[in-house]
Design an enzyme around this catalytic site. Sequence first.
Site, PDB file in Angstrom:
ATOM      1  N   HIS A 433     -49.329  25.819  73.979  1.00 11.06           N
ATOM      2  CA  HIS A 433     -50.674  25.372  74.324  1.00 11.06           C
ATOM      3  C   HIS A 433     -51.347  26.309  75.335  1.00 11.06           C
ATOM      4  O   HIS A 433     -52.461  26.805  75.119  1.00 11.06           O
ATOM      5  CB  HIS A 433     -50.562  23.945  74.884  1.00 11.06           C
ATOM      6  CG  HIS A 433     -51.866  23.332  75.236  1.00 11.06           C
ATOM      7  ND1 HIS A 433     -52.335  23.289  76.521  1.00 11.06           N
ATOM      8  CD2 HIS A 433     -52.815  22.751  74.468  1.00 11.06           C
ATOM      9  CE1 HIS A 433     -53.511  22.680  76.535  1.00 11.06           C
ATOM     10  NE2 HIS A 433     -53.820  22.349  75.290  1.00 11.06           N
ATOM     11  N   CYS A 809     -55.130  32.928  59.964  1.00 12.70           N
ATOM     12  CA  CYS A 809     -55.790  32.519  61.206  1.00 12.70           C
ATOM     13  C   CYS A 809     -54.813  32.156  62.305  1.00 12.70           C
ATOM     14  O   CYS A 809     -55.210  31.627  63.334  1.00 12.70           O
ATOM     15  CB  CYS A 809     -56.747  31.360  60.946  1.00 12.70           C
ATOM     16  SG  CYS A 809     -55.892  29.858  60.435  1.00 12.70           S
TER      17      CYS A 809
HETATM   18  C1  PEP Z   1     -51.369  27.820  62.927  1.00 12.81           C
HETATM   19  O1  PEP Z   1     -50.552  26.912  62.838  1.00 12.81           O
HETATM   20  O2  PEP Z   1     -51.142  28.995  62.614  1.00 12.81           O
HETATM   21  C2  PEP Z   1     -52.711  27.566  63.477  1.00 12.81           C
HETATM   22  C3  PEP Z   1     -53.615  28.509  63.504  1.00 12.81           C
HETATM   23  O3  PEP Z   1     -52.964  26.311  63.955  1.00 12.81           O
HETATM   24  P1  PEP Z   1     -52.490  25.749  65.363  1.00 12.81           P
HETATM   25  O4  PEP Z   1     -52.067  26.909  66.204  1.00 12.81           O
HETATM   26  O5  PEP Z   1     -53.662  25.043  65.924  1.00 12.81           O
HETATM   27  O6  PEP Z   1     -51.382  24.838  64.983  1.00 12.81           O
END
Ligand code: PEP
Length: 854
Positions: A433, A809
């Site tokens: 986080h 992403c």
């Molecule tokens: C991922 O899991 O790669 C992502 C971009 O989402 P998050 O980091 O919010 O889980």
Amino acid sequence: MLRRERNAAVQNNPNTTLVTPIAPITTATHGGRAKCLQRLARLELPVPTTVALSFDSVHKIASGHLPDIEAILKQFPQDALLCVRPSSEDPDWGGPSAILNIGMNEARYEVLCGTLGTDSAAALFTRFVQSYAIHVDRLDPDMFDDIAGEGPAALADELNAYEAETETPFPATRAEQLAGVLKSMARAWEGTSARLLRQAKGAPLDAGLGLVIQQMAFGVGQGECGSGVLQLVSSKTGMPQITGRYLRQSQGRDALRADAASLFITRDPRGPSLEETLPDCFAQLVSHAQLMRAKLREEMQVEFTIENGELRILDGVRVARSSRAAVRIAVQLARDGIIAREEALCRVEPNTLNELLHRQIDRHAKRDLLGTGIAASPGAATGKLVFTANEAQASAARDEDCILVRRETSPEDIRGMHAARAIITERGGITSHAAVIGRGIGLPCVVGVSDMRFQTRRGQLVTSDGRVITAGEVVTVDGTNGTILLGAPEMLEAALDDAFQDLMDWADEVRDIGIRANADTPADAQTARNFAAQGIGLCRTEHMFFDAGRFTVMREMIFAESSDDRRAVLERLLPMQRADFIQLFNIMQGQPVCIRLFDPPLHEFLPNDRNGQRELAEALDLPLSDVTRRIEAMMEYNPMLGLRGVRLGVTVPEIYDMQARAIFEATIEASRDGDPVVPEIMIPLVSAKREVELVRTRIDAIAAAVSTEKGATFTYNLGVMVETPRAALRAGDIAQHCSFLSFGTNDLTQMTYGLSRDDAGRFMSDYVRQEVFVEDPFHSLDIDGVGELLKLGAERGRSARPGITLSLCGEHGGNPESIAFCRSAGFDYVSCSPFRVPVARLAAAQLAIASQIE
Ligand code: PEP
Ligand code: MG
């Protein structure tokens, strides 16, 4: 002077080559320094006679086969002193130290006493004996500790000490000395520590060493003598500025010693300068440096000697440069037409742009290291230590810079994180986080700090050597290299100047993969725009609920007893979400915005300590026992694999309903005065096509309802986030129901390895050290494993729906190696933290240029 011809046996010998304009010398066979000296010879600069030994020749020397030393020596006047310097293929790979004044012996000493004076001659000889003893015979430097003073007496003592230690007289002939120097340098290069050192700098296993043997140009003696360096630009900024030093009666790079009484190069109010004292030499030097810049197509530092008023150029080395200077130098060379724009783009290492985008600790500043961890978000910041998010907010209210320390951060800390200048956490890895938020908002962050004890209740950190740092003390966090320092070292400001802008524009002209930003807030979106991202590739909508006014409403929604109650609370969140989306659409001005529906487990929004639970009970007007019971009931053993993402969309559909409505209403609103907005809606954590069908049906219905209510038409694209292995494997089914697939490599890595992204930081360094993983897979995309799933998913998705938009992403999106992977797999774009966008734009440009050359 470099002579064109003296001895054909050396001239045409591929192993020992006289450096002339036409000699067969290449960087790949003789090293960069030898090649540079040849280029200087071609420019007819006054370079002393030089013989270059090839990599092969040096390799043979290391295995005991010397070249014909006499043939080499014949290239130089009989009484000339020589120096030997390393010439590796890349100067950054290092090499043994240069040895000067080879050929010094009793006879030369006597002659030099007459010409230079006894003291100067003794100083030269003493220096040579010392460096020979230390570098060639590998004697302990301490052996000279007891020798006091300078001059002939000290020289005699030194020679005696050498003889006592080695039980042989100091080598008397130039040939003997040269052979000794060559052997020691060749062996030093093959030694284990040198090998490891250069491999750490990226040298291949079989990297070769060349050597150059050069006639000494005396910087000591009668008349004006000295040595120095000059360059045309500042190493710090890259701006035009003639800098350097000149030291009378000196050799080598003595002028650069901090304690040297060197002259300034240009006029300077602080003292005498070369420009005033020797205007002709100065003018010649400047014009030589300009010629080198133009012809060697690089900003060079000129190493020179003045011998009795006459200028000699000993060498030219690439100007040492900060990242900021590297950008300006490359751009200015292209602007001046000396190199092509493509070459300028390829000369800047993409990751070094990080240093321009954020404040950095000055390389020369003193560092008092307290602890180290994972460098999770680049940049540096100084502030007073605080241990809670509330204290961080209080500091910000007092206008005091603070550093927030937490064991790990949770959504509850978000406001404190915004208020802090940097974050330190005990736990976590590159996708935890704190790391994700830090990168998103450009906040320096070090996570997984395992060498300090976090005593957060007592408000203190204890270092491995027992120092106790308490709340309120000033520390500096360097998120670029993962260190925590005591105090406030000197900083360099971010530098997004005209050179940087030009480089970025040129990158966009050549690159062929899209770059978007992961942006959750209007501030992120503005940063994304400032860095010319081509849209938002991931807006994590849950981050919008952490604002003060929304947090409690969110909690109320979570506590709702029935679907209707929940819907009623969501009604209050709707205008807030709508306003968020309108702002995002307006900031992005028609660029695509991909909004991900709610993803985290709901209990992330609930307090986990007694105080927080009491406050919540008050806010919701419920008995405390009710609140704790509900919270306990919602707890999961494995929240990352629990009720989150699309599973919430299926089982608690009111949340997605509200979000879809907010998106569509914002779309209509934002399209009023400009081009129509076409929102992209993304469903997280999908693992089965039925999940997509269910969510799609509801979203389509809401779109139809909003369209009818508002009397407006709009279109939207629905996509799926591929972040479970099953979604990658079943991408063919899933693609039939959506228009884009975006690979979330954070969760996909977590699930492919079965490795918690929040806990991996604790043992990742052991795993990398023991070579279980080449790199932290959350940091550097695992091409072999996760990459295979990406490829499979892309292929299956594309064959089910040709032309489907594909992207990545996860946090890997901004890394050059992931971009290379995505580009070769035919992805349409990558999306990364806003501050990584420039790095990604440059990396993508370099890949496009490389593929044109192939
Ligand atoms: C991922 O899991 O790669 C992502 C971009 O989402 P998050 O980091 O919010 O889980
Ligand atoms: Mg995810």
